[in-house]
Design an enzyme around this catalytic site. Structure first.
Site, PDB file in Angstrom:
ATOM      1  N   LYS A 107       0.821  -1.219   0.000  1.00 16.78           N
ATOM      2  CA  LYS A 107       0.000   0.000   0.000  1.00 16.78           C
ATOM      3  C   LYS A 107       0.852   1.264   0.000  1.00 16.78           C
ATOM      4  O   LYS A 107       0.358   2.343  -0.305  1.00 16.78           O
ATOM      5  CB  LYS A 107      -0.968  -0.010   1.181  1.00 16.78           C
ATOM      6  CG  LYS A 107      -2.063  -1.064   1.034  1.00 16.78           C
ATOM      7  CD  LYS A 107      -3.103  -0.977   2.152  1.00 16.78           C
ATOM      8  CE  LYS A 107      -4.236  -1.962   1.937  1.00 16.78           C
ATOM      9  NZ  LYS A 107      -3.834  -3.372   2.236  1.00 16.78           N
TER      10      LYS A 107
HETATM   11  C1  LIG Z   1      -4.542  -4.511   1.617  1.00 15.79           C
HETATM   12  C2  LIG Z   1      -3.805  -5.814   1.619  1.00 15.79           C
HETATM   13  C3  LIG Z   1      -4.169  -6.906   0.792  1.00 15.79           C
HETATM   14  C4  LIG Z   1      -5.409  -6.867  -0.089  1.00 15.79           C
HETATM   15  O1  LIG Z   1      -5.251  -6.021  -1.198  1.00 15.79           O
HETATM   16  P1  LIG Z   1      -6.553  -5.588  -2.046  1.00 15.79           P
HETATM   17  O2  LIG Z   1      -6.053  -4.574  -3.012  1.00 15.79           O
HETATM   18  O3  LIG Z   1      -7.506  -5.004  -1.048  1.00 15.79           O
HETATM   19  O4  LIG Z   1      -7.088  -6.808  -2.698  1.00 15.79           O
HETATM   20  C5  LIG Z   1      -3.394  -8.052   0.796  1.00 15.79           C
HETATM   21  N1  LIG Z   1      -2.318  -8.157   1.602  1.00 15.79           N
HETATM   22  C6  LIG Z   1      -1.927  -7.150   2.419  1.00 15.79           C
HETATM   23  C7  LIG Z   1      -0.746  -7.341   3.303  1.00 15.79           C
HETATM   24  C8  LIG Z   1      -2.650  -5.939   2.463  1.00 15.79           C
HETATM   25  O5  LIG Z   1      -2.272  -4.959   3.295  1.00 15.79           O
END
Ligand SMILES: *Cc1c(COP(=O)(O)O)cnc(C)c1O
Length: 433
Positions: A107
């Site tokens: 993210k």
């Molecule tokens: C947010 C997140 C996900 C999921 O990603 P999406 O884009 O919501 O499908 C998977 N793994 C981790 C560690 C995350 O922080």
């Protein structure tokens, strides 16, 4: 470029409007009107380009009409101040490590890009400070706070539930200072979310200060996630392994995988995708039956994927014009229980010497079980295992090293503002700011 709403009832928006609003007026998700195909020459030379060079070419296709080239290049280069290497795990399975950014999760890419793009728009408008409100149950707050840290013209308020986030997570947004204020709410995550929603609806408050959100459905957080799919391909091509590439994405809200699907529309030579779920198997069931039934989320050890109504399903549905057959031809699914996730972390560590986090474990397992003859798989390792230290240590039975970056957060001084879950208190606080 204009952006339309997946609900089809809102006016088309400019990039600027889409980034500031986040969600369309009809509550739909913004989609770019065109997804440009990148030229063959780009894919011929891609293996010789740096991550930043690859990303800039992709960014230009999305944002080049709306942001001057030198500014966009600066934003991309500042965003990607860390690497996303592909690492071999088995003969035909590779890990795309997306945890080398400041908060050790993927993210960071979207949050850092959005912060810089929003900063540019604010500067251009010459407007006064913009305030980002973000409610978090842990991970989003840290990525957003760190992404926006030190960006001029923006102040971030992170609302988190007191005593309900892990110590590591709390340090990642309470020790930063500068333009980040952490509010420790005496309540649960839903109370934090309710406070943020009430703030957006309060006229007096909105006259007093300019408010916006940094939600993960924002196009400025969502689209940049395409960058690393292209870079993964570049690295696999360099290894001579890109012929029949299968990309597997541990998925919750499905923003990450959707960015990869956009990449394919832009010409990225990926053979097919796999969406790996934990026990929250709504999308998996959709693939099997053609019916989409959202339900309440189930708590699992891969908790960032505990989503019962994935918001980006609307984008996937729109991209394939509602055709279940087209979606199922491009993406296959997998779903794993906590016991299977734990078993996978342990087995992969013992057999390959590679430590997965619980989310990446779903991706690795889906490739182990789902690859066909001649295919090579890349799964997205979405977070560093140390972010889930106690869970992972319990599984493998030995200590997990914490990277220096994470340790550094733990050493900082925690500063937060205690807040009740009463909106009048929150409003009074903001009115004094
Ligand atoms: C947010 C997140 C996900 C999921 O990603 P999406 O884009 O919501 O499908 C998977 N793994 C981790 C560690 C995350 O922080």
């Amino acid at each position: 470029m204009k952006y339309y709403s997946t609900n089809g009832k809102a006016d088309r928006a400019t990039l600027h409007e889409a980034v500031v609003k986040g969600l369309a007026g009809d509550k739909g998700l913004f989609m770019p009107e065109t997804i440009k195909r990148l030229p063959d020459s780009f894919f011929e030379e891609i293996q010789d380009l740096s991550f930043q060079e690859v990303a800039y070419r992709v960014a230009d296709a999305f944002f080049g009409e709306d942001v001057p080239a030198d500014t966009l290049k600066q934003i991309v280069y500042d965003t990607l101040s860390f690497d996303c290497p592909v690492v071999k795990v088995t003969d035909n399975i590779y890990s795309l490590e997306l945890f080398h950014g400041p908060t050790l999760a993927f993210k960071d890419v979207g949050a850092r890009f959005m912060a810089r793009l929003l900063g540019y728009f604010i500067q251009q408008e010459g407007c006064k400070q913009v305030n980002v409100l973000v409610a978090t149950s842990g991970d989003t707050g840290s990525a957003v706070a760190n992404g926006f840290l030190g960006v001029e013209g923006i102040h971030v308020y992170v609302l988190y539930p007191k005593g309900k986030v892990s110590a590591i997570q709390e340090c990642q947004f309470t020790t930063l200072g500068q333009n980040i204020t952490a509010l420790e709410v005496d309540g649960v995550f839903d109370d934090c979310q309710a406070l943020v929603k009430s703030a957006f609806m309060d006229d007096e408050l909105n006259r007093h200060m300019k408010l916006t959100s940094a939600n993960s459905i924002n196009v400025a957080r969502f689209l940049p996630q395409a960058f690393y799919y292209f870079y993964a391909y570049a690295q696999m091509k360099k290894l001579g392994k890109a012929g029949r590439l299968v990309v597997c994405v541990p998925s919750g809200n499905f923003g990450n995988i959707t960015a990869g699907l956009f990449g394919k529309v832009m010409g990225l030579p990926v053979k097919r995708f796999i969406a790996a779920n934990n026990a929250n198997d709504i999308f998996y069931n959709y693939l099997q039956t053609g019916e989409y039934h959202p339900r309440a989320s189930i708590q699992t050890i891969a908790n960032a994927m505990d989503v019962g109504d994935p918001s980006n399903f609307a984008r996937i549905y729109d991209l394939y014009k509602g055709s279940h057959a087209a979606i199922a031809a491009e993406i296959s699914g997998a779903t794993y229980s906590d016991a299977q996730i734990a078993e996978t972390v342990k087995a992969c560590y013992e057999q390959n010497g590679y430590l997965l986090d619980p989310h990446g474990a779903c991706g690795f397992r889906a490739l182990s079980e789902g690859l066909r003859e001649g295919e090579t798989g890349v799964f997205l390792e979405t977070a560093h295992p140390a972010k889930f230290k106690s869970t992972v240590e319990n599984i493998i039975g030995c200590p997990v090293d914490v990277p220096a970056k994470l340790e550094a957060f733990m050493k900082g001084e925690k500063k937060s503002v205690p807040m009740s879950r009463n909106f009048e208190d929150f409003k009074a606080f903001l009115m004094r700011e």
